[in-house]
Motif scaffolding. Structure first.
Motif: not given
Length: 422
Positions: A27, A79-81, A83-87, A141, A145, A217
């Protein structure tokens, strides 16, 4: 202990940087955006003089870089960016926050603002606090989300806010423990001052961190510049407040010097009494606002001598008769009230000659410290023990025993070996 805490933070940062360099950055857009936000927040933080003035006002300055602190917390709880989950893993979060904080602190250290010790403590707290938040959040997490939590978005937001509150408590305990190790002041009052500071700028930092994490998020990284504006305005307000407090204290210091300029008291007497009184008050567990009143009263404790027709020799009021001491104290209280200084300061000044059982705590401290300073000056080199013994002999009426023994402990930490009684 302070060295151990700094070492733990340094080890955590080094391990995080090594792991991140080995595994690469996930990310990258979010890491770059939050890293830039943290670095800018450190660049626009309060400088050293403002931090010291705020610390003197509350005995613990507000978060010097609130924008950077909010950005670091938001990144740890992201947790999200869009609408997409972050890792982003825990090592990467700690590494990005550490690198950005170091980058933002470089100009301040180069200009000598804050000092290396303050900067090291600041970075230590930042690394350990962000690491704590990331360790608490990342396992949760894995639950998904905002839309995948039981109860939907509100449940997820509640968890983020709860973790921020828990992180703020951890930061308060950490700050109090570090201050206790560095100064040897009682841990309880230090923690109490830290917790009292939380509803101020601390609540703004936590709220902004939570809003950043939740908004990014949904809306993505474009929301960050908009969310920074309220905290920047808050930081500007605190900066102006610090400037007002600086001017206020400079005015009181100038008034205190009037007795020295007039030849009523020796040069530096008021400043020495104020510094030692503040240390004794800290030893006795007074809060930040109480210490401020105590310091101002100690600075102005001799101002009543300006009203005397015949000056007191060397400004020493301790050997005078109780009635004369009380008259000078009342004159000083009247002068303080006319200057517009807080009425609490005037009460301490005018009550400093009363029997200690009838005095407020501040007046007890100022009277004992002032007498000690005068007796030491008269006794010459090596007269500290003699001065303390004279104070102990006067604990039946004039000086509170707890104040005298606190004074002895403060002096002992300053390099003197003093016998403690009671």
């Amino acid at each position: 202990m302070l060295t151990a805490v700094r070492g733990a933070a340094g080890l955590l940062a080094l391990v995080a940087l090594a792991v991140t360099l080995w595994q690469g950055i996930d990310e990258r857009g979010a890491a770059l955006a939050f890293g830039l936000l943290i670095a800018v927040g450190e660049l626009v933080r309060w400088n050293g003089s403002e931090e010291r003035d705020m610390e003197r006002e509350r005995d613990r300055g507000p978060e010097p870089a609130p924008l950077a602190a909010a950005g670091a917390l938001a990144y740890a709880l992201l947790g999200e960016n869009g609408g997409h989950a972050t890792h982003d893993g825990i090592p990467q979060i700690v590494a990005v926050v550490t690198a950005a904080s170091l980058l933002g602190c470089v100009p301040h250290v180069a200009r000598g603002h804050g000092g290396h010790g303050l900067t090291a403590d600041h970075l230590t707290r930042r690394v350990l606090t962000v690491g704590f938040a990331a360790v608490c959040f990342r396992p949760l997490h894995g639950q998904g989300g905002p839309g995948e939590w039981p109860g939907g978005g509100p449940a997820y937001a509640g968890v983020v806010v709860a973790l921020l509150v828990l992180t703020a408590w951890w930061d308060a305990v950490l700050a109090a423990a570090m201050a206790h190790t560095r100064t040897r002041w009682p841990f309880g009052p230090l923690l109490r001052d830290e917790l009292r500071a939380m509803p101020g700028i601390g609540s703004a930092v936590c709220a902004t961190g939570a809003v950043m994490a939740l908004t990014v998020a949904v809306a993505g990284l474009w929301a960050l510049p908009v969310l920074c504006l309220p905290l920047l305005l808050t930081q500007l307000s605190f900066r102006r407040y610090a400037a007002v407090r600086t001017t206020y204290r400079q005015t009181i210091t100038s008034l205190a010097r009037a007795t020295e300029i007039a030849g009523c008291t020796p040069a530096g007497h008021a400043r020495r009494v104020a510094a030692l009184s503040r240390a004794v008050g800290r030893e006795l567990g007074l809060s930040g606002p109480e210490l401020t009143v105590l310091e101002y009263a100690a600075l102005m404790h001799d101002i009543g001598q300006l009203s005397l027709v015949d000056p007191v020799p060397a400004g020493a009021t301790a050997p005078l008769a109780p009635a004369e001491q009380r008259r000078i104290a009342l004159l000083g209280g009247a002068v303080v009230r006319r200057t517009g200084v807080s009425a609490e300061v005037a009460v301490v000044v005018e009550r400093q000659a009363d029997p200690y059982r009838e005095q407020p705590v501040g007046a007890r401290i100022v009277r004992a410290v002032n007498a000690y300073e005068e007796k030491v000056r008269e006794a010459g080199p090596g007269g500290s023990l003699k001065a303390l013994e004279e104070l102990r002999l006067g604990t039946a009426r004039d000086y509170q025993p707890e104040v005298v023994e606190s004074l002895a402990r403060v002096l002992a930490r300053g390099g003197l070996t003093l016998p403690l009684v009671g």
